[in-house]
Design an enzyme around this catalytic site. Structure first.
Site, PDB file in Angstrom:
ATOM      1  CD1 TRP A 176      23.101 -41.730  -2.039  1.00 20.13           C
ATOM      2  CD2 TRP A 176      22.470 -43.257  -3.307  1.00 20.13           C
ATOM      3  NE1 TRP A 176      22.248 -40.927  -2.659  1.00 20.13           N
ATOM      4  CE2 TRP A 176      21.918 -41.836  -3.688  1.00 20.13           C
ATOM      5  CE3 TRP A 176      21.891 -44.370  -4.157  1.00 20.13           C
ATOM      6  CZ2 TRP A 176      20.822 -41.501  -4.446  1.00 20.13           C
ATOM      7  CZ3 TRP A 176      20.897 -43.900  -5.004  1.00 20.13           C
ATOM      8  CH2 TRP A 176      20.216 -42.686  -5.278  1.00 20.13           C
ATOM      9  CE  LYS A 219      22.196 -37.545  -6.178  1.00 20.37           C
ATOM     10  NZ  LYS A 219      21.655 -38.762  -6.979  1.00 20.37           N
ATOM     11  CG  ASP A 250      29.066 -39.587  -6.496  1.00 22.11           C
ATOM     12  OD1 ASP A 250      29.301 -38.323  -7.222  1.00 22.11           O
ATOM     13  OD2 ASP A 250      28.730 -40.447  -6.826  1.00 22.11           O
ATOM     14  CG  HIS A 253      26.501 -37.160  -4.892  1.00 24.89           C
ATOM     15  ND1 HIS A 253      26.289 -38.267  -4.260  1.00 24.89           N
ATOM     16  CD2 HIS A 253      26.220 -37.574  -6.243  1.00 24.89           C
ATOM     17  CE1 HIS A 253      25.792 -39.131  -4.883  1.00 24.89           C
ATOM     18  NE2 HIS A 253      25.638 -38.677  -6.133  1.00 24.89           N
ATOM     19  CG  HIS A 277      30.834 -43.444  -5.271  1.00 19.89           C
ATOM     20  ND1 HIS A 277      29.414 -43.669  -5.229  1.00 19.89           N
ATOM     21  CD2 HIS A 277      31.519 -44.520  -5.059  1.00 19.89           C
ATOM     22  CE1 HIS A 277      28.967 -44.744  -4.909  1.00 19.89           C
ATOM     23  NE2 HIS A 277      30.593 -45.529  -4.507  1.00 19.89           N
ATOM     24  CG  ASP A 285      24.848 -37.478  -9.315  1.00 22.34           C
ATOM     25  OD1 ASP A 285      26.084 -37.686  -9.581  1.00 22.34           O
ATOM     26  OD2 ASP A 285      24.162 -37.954  -8.735  1.00 22.34           O
ATOM     27  CG  ASP A 287      26.259 -40.676 -11.840  1.00 18.38           C
ATOM     28  OD1 ASP A 287      27.376 -40.625 -11.178  1.00 18.38           O
ATOM     29  OD2 ASP A 287      25.293 -40.429 -11.488  1.00 18.38           O
ATOM     30  CG  ASP A 317      28.774 -43.764  -8.836  1.00 16.73           C
ATOM     31  OD1 ASP A 317      27.903 -44.744  -9.737  1.00 16.73           O
ATOM     32  OD2 ASP A 317      27.900 -43.238  -7.988  1.00 16.73           O
TER      33      ASP A 317
HETATM   34  C1  RNT Z   1      23.556 -41.655  -6.484  1.00 18.40           C
HETATM   35  C2  RNT Z   1      24.965 -42.317  -5.829  1.00 18.40           C
HETATM   36  C3  RNT Z   1      25.111 -43.880  -5.777  1.00 18.40           C
HETATM   37  C4  RNT Z   1      24.766 -44.589  -7.253  1.00 18.40           C
HETATM   38  C5  RNT Z   1      25.039 -45.745  -7.258  1.00 18.40           C
HETATM   39  C6  RNT Z   1      24.406 -46.688  -8.391  1.00 18.40           C
HETATM   40  O1  RNT Z   1      23.619 -40.446  -6.918  1.00 18.40           O
HETATM   41  O2  RNT Z   1      25.929 -41.532  -6.533  1.00 18.40           O
HETATM   42  O3  RNT Z   1      26.333 -44.011  -5.584  1.00 18.40           O
HETATM   43  O4  RNT Z   1      25.231 -44.011  -8.398  1.00 18.40           O
HETATM   44  O5  RNT Z   1      24.912 -46.380  -6.071  1.00 18.40           O
HETATM   45 ZN    ZN Z   2      27.957 -42.484  -5.938  1.00 13.21          ZN
END
Ligand code: RNT
Ligand code: ZN
Length: 408
Positions: A176, A219, A250, A253, A277, A285, A287, A317
């Site tokens: 990524w 992303k 992910d 994203h 992810h 995003d 997380d 993630d």
């Molecule tokens: C970032 C991505 C990536 C990171 C990690 C730390 O938007 O999701 O995967 O979160 O690599």
């Molecule tokens: Zn990710």
């Protein structure tokens, strides 16, 4: 559990079988929840359009602390686990740049993983480093910068191969890059062409395709990089297709109404393997820690309904620095596992109900299942795995005994 078994039997579901299947599913657990994505090699502030927010104390600041926290967290997670590392977690054997890290810089991690029988997944780290120039790495127009990050990628392929060989378990290596622009670019194809070239150069490294699975993660935007992202969804899907490597989605994203649960089936029809992810985007995003929520369940249902438990690399993630990090870790991984169990407890004839166009019954059934004695089956799973129900108490005890002695 007995009552639950009977309840599910009424719907033609075998709860015992569901538990057995879940025991076999590996979740690749990210190491970076433990230290707010800081790592050990450069200790630069996090960059690349991602952010960890919150100021809960006791972050792990050394390999020893992080390993201790991982051991504690993993002991509170049932089922099979794999350890997912970033290149920035290298334990350097000598002074070297990210472009020349080697397997020996990860030897303590291998020893650690082997001790527990875990496989290791890996991620090159294209952020939080002085060689990231103008938010660009593999797509940089500056040849020195681009070449530096290509060398990093190549070294990471070798390290991934080393992990697979040492642990005897295949390694998923995820690429990524944060590359993008805050404002409207004049040239969209140039950076993407350079990213493509860089990936080609990295993939030219010989590696064993049975042992190393290379994935590319797309992303939509990052903080400060709102207008253009080089590694967009179209780019990554097309690149993975053209090279026979694996796409990674992910679920933070995409645009907020776009659902990864709806994308899984399409990707499965065109890829041997896919990777995920699992995270929780809240408005962006962000997380957040994964919860047992609708979309997590829907993602799990898709994997199970597509009979794809062996085709999907499931990894977590998220990074929350506002609560106890070990609890955050455990809550997130348990949520993914709960979602999978929930999906495994679905009647298999739901497909027929749809084919008969009986959406009245489908709605009735889906709603009935929401109040099924799912919790009993989950607790039985925990019991069989020898993992406690009340992880909060265990975490708090660890905080009082171990974490309070930390300076961070
Ligand atoms: C970032 C991505 C990536 C990171 C990690 C730390 O938007 O999701 O995967 O979160 O690599
Ligand atoms: Zn990710």
């Amino acid at each position: 559990m007995e009552n639950a078994v009977k309840f599910y039997e009424k719907f033609g579901v075998n709860a015992e079988e569901a538990i057995e299947k879940l025991r076999d599913v590996t979740i690749s657990v990210h190491c970076w929840q433990g230290d707010d994505v800081v790592g050990f090699d450069s200790k630069e502030a996090l960059s690349g359009g991602i952010q960890t927010t919150g100021d809960y104390p006791y972050r792990a600041t050394s390999p020893e602390e992080l390993m201790a926290d991982i051991e504690k967290a993993f002991s509170l997670m049932p089922g099979k686990k794999k350890l997912n590392l970033h290149a920035s977690y290298a334990i350097l054997t000598s002074d070297k740049g990210r472009d020349s890290i080697e397997p020996c810089d990860f030897a303590p991690w291998v020893e650690f993983a082997k001790k527990h029988g875990w496989g290791i997944d890996f991620n090159p780290t294209f952020f939080a480093h002085p060689m990231v120039k103008d938010n660009l790495t593999l797509s940089s127009p500056d040849e020195e910068t681009r070449a530096y990050w290509v060398r990093h990628g190549i070294q990471c392929v070798k390290i991934a191969q080393y992990f697979a060989e040492e642990t005897g378990i295949p390694c998923v290596m995820n690429i990524w890059i944060p590359d993008g622009y805050k404002d409207i670019p004049a040239d969209r194809i140039g950076p993407r062409a350079r990213f493509k070239l860089s990936l080609d150069e990295i993939l030219a490294t010989p590696y064993d395709k049975e042992k190393v699975y290379i994935t590319v993660e797309s992303k939509v935007f990052g903080i400060g990089l709102e207008s253009y992202t080089v590694g967009s969804s179209e780019f990554c899907l097309s690149y993975a297709q053209s090279k026979g490597i694996t796409p990674l989605m992910d679920n933070g994203h995409y645009h907020p109404t776009e659902m990864v649960s709806d994308k899984i089936s399409s990707l499965l029809l065109f890829n041997e393997k896919i990777a995920l992810h699992v995270t929780r985007p809240v408005r962006w995003d962000s997380d957040h820690v994964v919860l047992f929520d609708d979309e997590t369940r829907e993602i799990a249902k898709e994997i199970v309904r597509c009979d794809a438990l062996d085709k999907v690399f499931i990894s977590t993630d998220y990074f929350d620095a506002s609560i106890n990090r070990i609890s955050a870790w455990v809550t997130g991984v348990r949520s993914v596992q709960k979602a999978l169990l929930y999906a495994l407890l679905e009647p298999s004839d739901m497909k027929n109900v749809q084919e008969n166009n009986d959406f009245t019954y489908l709605m009735y059934l889906s709603e009935e299942l929401k109040t099924a004695p799912f919790g009993d089956v989950w607790r039985e799973f925990l019991k069989r795995e020898g993992v406690c129900e009340n992880y909060y108490e265990e975490v708090m005890e660890y905080e009082k005994k171990v974490l309070v002695n930390r300076n961070a």
